[in-house]
Design a protein around this motif. Structure first.
Motif, PDB file in Angstrom:
ATOM      1  N   LEU A  85       0.825  -1.208   0.000  1.00 42.47           N
ATOM      2  CA  LEU A  85       0.000   0.000   0.000  1.00 42.47           C
ATOM      3  C   LEU A  85       0.861   1.262   0.000  1.00 42.47           C
ATOM      4  O   LEU A  85       0.556   2.223  -0.708  1.00 42.47           O
ATOM      5  N   ALA A 107       0.817   3.937  -2.972  1.00 41.97           N
ATOM      6  CA  ALA A 107       0.523   5.335  -2.652  1.00 41.97           C
ATOM      7  C   ALA A 107       1.653   6.254  -3.124  1.00 41.97           C
ATOM      8  O   ALA A 107       1.406   7.328  -3.683  1.00 41.97           O
ATOM      9  N   GLN A 122      -7.003   8.658  -0.954  1.00 39.60           N
ATOM     10  CA  GLN A 122      -8.164   8.284  -0.145  1.00 39.60           C
ATOM     11  C   GLN A 122      -8.980   7.212  -0.850  1.00 39.60           C
ATOM     12  O   GLN A 122      -9.426   6.242  -0.223  1.00 39.60           O
ATOM     13  N   LEU A 172      -7.240   3.851  -0.486  1.00 40.02           N
ATOM     14  CA  LEU A 172      -7.461   3.260   0.839  1.00 40.02           C
ATOM     15  C   LEU A 172      -8.900   2.786   1.023  1.00 40.02           C
ATOM     16  O   LEU A 172      -9.130   1.721   1.604  1.00 40.02           O
ATOM     17  N   TYR A 204      -9.231  -0.489  -0.748  1.00 35.72           N
ATOM     18  CA  TYR A 204      -8.584  -1.559   0.007  1.00 35.72           C
ATOM     19  C   TYR A 204      -9.463  -1.977   1.181  1.00 35.72           C
ATOM     20  O   TYR A 204      -9.672  -3.170   1.416  1.00 35.72           O
TER      21      TYR A 204
END
Length: 131
Positions: free
Chosen positions: A95, A99, A121, A124, A127
């Motif tokens: 992640l 990112a 955002q 995330l 995920y």
């Protein structure tokens, strides 16, 4: 006809080519420097990242390795499509790498910070939704 490099010369030529590509942009640098990325993660003091369960992670999760994959039924989904560096590890590592890749791609495209924050955002949220 150009002469092909010997096997002994090939490694250095490939390393030089990778370094040239990485020097073109921060995004290319992130994409081409997996080993240094993991060294950086290991150097973080204490528990800087959440410790997730050891699962199969891509190991090379970046924007260039995400793309459309077609199913046998004709469906198309966006998925990770490069697993040559897959390992069992902390999902947070993938992640953070994704990112970082998204943020450097956005910066290289001169997108405003609010767009970059929104992209991260959404990453995330996706995920979290998958769980």
């Amino acid at each position: 006809m150009p002469r092909l490099p010997s096997p002994d010369q090939r490694r250095q030529l490939l390393l030089d080519r990778r370094d040239e590509k990485m020097a073109r942009s921060p995004h290319a640098y992130v994409r081409g420097n997996t080993a240094q990325y993991y060294e950086w993660l290991q150097a973080q003091p204490g528990h800087s990242l959440p410790e997730g369960p050891p699962i199969w992670i891509c190991g090379d999760c970046h924007l260039g390795n995400l793309g459309p994959l077609a199913g046998a039924d004709g469906s198309v989904e966006m998925q990770i499509r490069d697993f040559d560096q897959s390992v069992i590890g902390n999902p947070a590592h993938d992640l953070v790498r994704l990112a970082l890749s998204l943020a450097t791609a956005a910066r290289g495209s001169s997108l405003p910070g609010v767009v970059t924050a929104s992209m991260l955002q959404h990453m995330l949220d996706g995920y979290a939704f998958a769980f």
